[in-house]
Scaffold this active site. Sequence first.
Site, PDB file in Angstrom:
ATOM      1  N   HIS A 433       0.837  -1.210   0.000  1.00  0.00           N
ATOM      2  CA  HIS A 433       0.000   0.000   0.000  1.00  0.00           C
ATOM      3  C   HIS A 433       0.869   1.256   0.000  1.00  0.00           C
ATOM      4  CE1 HIS A 433      -4.006  -1.763   0.531  1.00  0.00           C
ATOM      5  NE2 HIS A 433      -3.447  -2.649   1.321  1.00  0.00           N
ATOM      6  N   ASP A 519      -0.335  -4.732   5.940  1.00  0.00           N
ATOM      7  CA  ASP A 519      -1.334  -5.663   5.420  1.00  0.00           C
ATOM      8  C   ASP A 519      -1.265  -5.784   3.901  1.00  0.00           C
ATOM      9  OD1 ASP A 519      -2.297  -3.018   5.203  1.00  0.00           O
ATOM     10  OD2 ASP A 519      -4.346  -3.716   4.988  1.00  0.00           O
ATOM     11  N   GLU A 520      -1.742  -6.907   3.422  1.00  0.00           N
ATOM     12  CA  GLU A 520      -2.025  -7.157   2.012  1.00  0.00           C
ATOM     13  C   GLU A 520      -0.815  -7.006   1.089  1.00  0.00           C
ATOM     14  OE1 GLU A 520      -6.781  -6.237   1.868  1.00  0.00           O
ATOM     15  OE2 GLU A 520      -5.435  -4.611   1.283  1.00  0.00           O
ATOM     16  N   VAL A 521       0.345  -7.481   1.536  1.00  0.00           N
ATOM     17  CA  VAL A 521       1.492  -7.569   0.624  1.00  0.00           C
ATOM     18  C   VAL A 521       1.278  -8.802  -0.250  1.00  0.00           C
ATOM     19  CG1 VAL A 521       3.978  -7.955   0.456  1.00  0.00           C
ATOM     20  CG2 VAL A 521       3.066  -6.389   2.186  1.00  0.00           C
TER      21      VAL A 521
END
EC number: 3.2.1.52
Length: 855
Positions: A433, A519-521
């Site tokens: 992100h 988060d969300e790598v």
Amino acid sequence: MRRFIALILIAFANVGTFAAAPAFDIKNLTLSWEVVDNNYQNKQQALTALIITNNGTETLPAGGWKIYFNSSRNFLADAASGNAKILQVNGDLYSITPNQNFKAIKPGESARIDYICEDIVINYTDAIEGPYFVFDATPGKGYLPGNFIIKPLDPKYAGLVTPEVIFNQNKNITDIPADKLPKIVPLPLSYQETTGTFTIDKQVLVNVINKDQRYAKEASYLKGRLEKLLGTEVNKKDPLSSTMKIINLYYKVGFGNEGYELSVKPNAIEINASTPTGAFYGVQSLINLCPSVTGTDRPNSITIPCVEVKDSPRFPYRAVMLDVARNFQNKQQVLRLLDLMGAYKLNTLHMHLTDDEGWRIEIPSLPELTSVASKRGHTLDSKHFLPPSHGSGPDFSNKAGTGFYTVADYVEILKYANERHITVLPEIETPGHARGSIKAMQARYNRLMAAGNKAEASKYLLYDAGDQSDYRSVQYWNDNVIDVSLPSVYTYVERVVDDLVAIYKQAGAPLPAIHFGGDEVPAHVWEKSPAFAALKKTHPEIKNTGDLWYYFYGRVNSILKKKNIKLSGWEEMALRKTTVDGHNTYLPNPQFVNEGMQVDVWNNVLGDGQEDLAYKLANGGYKTVLTCVTNLYFDMATYKGWDEPGYYWGAFLGIDKFFSFIPYDYFKNADVDKQGRPIDRRIFVGKQRLTDYGKENIIGLQGALWAETVKSPQQMEYMMFPKLIALGERAWAKDPAWTTELDSAKAKKLYNDDWSRFVNVLGKRELPRLAYEGGGYAFRIPKPGVILQDGKYQANVQYPGMTIRYTTDGSEPTATSPEYTAPVNATGTVKFRVFDVKGRGGNTAQGKENDKPAA
């Protein structure tokens, strides 16, 4: 000379922005979007259409242009109509290119592009966003059409929540007289109304009873609030009066950090607390006792009941996460949020300041972070600003897409929060992100390289130019992850931290922690990074890209520890990837468990397999904040209906989900899955339950507003309020009896009674107050429930005390339409709508004369 050349290069790079407009005026076009078939080819996909209408006098050519738009969904590339191709550019940005089958659009004519969306459509949030045209001759400039229309979904598509469903949900709510309701929310630990009343007028004296004046700020705050209510200065003693009404703030030991005692007697009020924070919450409860003042006329006096209150919070951490990166909210809107957070005893504002789509805080040492990454406009290379996202359009004029807080703005926010005993937690998203920061630091590199300063240019780079790793994030970006193998990344982190520390010091505000995301790598990052290959040679403990996770957060934690700052992050920060029986799984990472890190856990999507993740981490020793998507996400749509905005990938989430949340056992009353269907309780078999040790590590609750769908201050308030009041109730008030009652019938009765109490308080006290507070908040007004019985329509409302109005001629009800007081004959087209005390209306429920009585 090098600087001069660099400026020339920048000017040529932006030349498209200043190019002359094309001969055809795009303002003469109207674009409309509609759903053609929401079950296309009997699949979970939608055939949708974009219709271009030419309202001008010139012909739009058949080619030489593209349409760009944003969407959170995937599409088949070839248009079903055969006349265009739809391709993803990056992230949520798509392009539509007409092909040889597309025909020129003459004046007064329309053209249609049918295309397939790989999901069905539920609400208007699912429509495409911010379409604009770019001509091949001027590729650097985008043009907005004169109008863009989103056509409603055809009611024939079943499965949406109907007014009858809402009616049946509301029918178990008991209408409770206003004088029987508790006058303080969140519900105090102990609350008792006694005999008599206390009258607040301009003669009341606000007094601090301690020598060191330690509650002077809280007394001043109370005085200001009372003066706002009365419209006149207080502390004015009338020499002819024989009585003296006093509000005393006392310092007393034994109340804990945030506890207080409030005693209202006919001639005196006492607020006792052991800290300024406790005194502040006592002040807030006193203000909450005051009836709402509606209209512009101020009363001469306000009468409140005599009460005895003893109070302290259930959880020490009570937070709101506000995403201002995806779509920006200005300083004034943040201050409005802080006002209500203080009123409902929430003590942490988690500011999601950076993401792929924007960087929103000035970092003086790194000006490109805002000069580049706070702006969104038409670009395909992101060299000077970021591309449109979430419908922000082709230029910087969209205030949701472009904007940031100057140091002065942020200092004002911090001071304002401090006065309300709210800590502001900054979030700097890493390593995923992070496209905004990556592109900003690349712009810095380009600027300094053009000036011949290679050493300084490379100092804060966040990606390896030779990295050929191929990945795609959940939000479809392919270049948004920081390369944590680079030494320059840690120089960058420390520089940002040092500037944040300086800003907080300037404001005199605490900075106990910084949130570094996590988060969300996506999978496959760093795999082909030369920097990663080099790092492995010098760090034998790093064997694969998964090990970079612990390397990165270990180094970030070391940077923060030197400055006495705690590391906070999303759940992935505390997880270690491993395998069980050959299957990938995540377990609490023992490496960081004793480092004092705080993790926010959002992922408990029912049916996705991680329902117990928060409990795993708490049981494993991590200080855990429940930010559960099933119950605490402000941005999820209230229900499954066209007229309710928001995403719904995690849940449909009304205010009842906030109120009914059971922090220590959220499996217990989980009743529907993320699609709103009855839950299969077998999904909880084998899941970890919270241990007594784990309970000690649940430090609080956090409501989250992700802002992809939030385009204005009004939309922000619609999504957050009054859900925020339910968040405050659940985070502060003691564990209700219905959460632990083993008899399901008794638990249901206890819950319904408590729910009725809460929604009556909202409808009769809190929402009338918020309709006028601070000029009025744009809170969500519920849609009425409507049912047809015996040839008549019956209507009800979720918040007793609000007014239902109706029409019988098919027109939209207004604040002057007849008030609903009894069932209405089902003749003609009857519409119902709920209004607040200010005359503002919610969504309309409609009945038609061909409706049939309910069975």
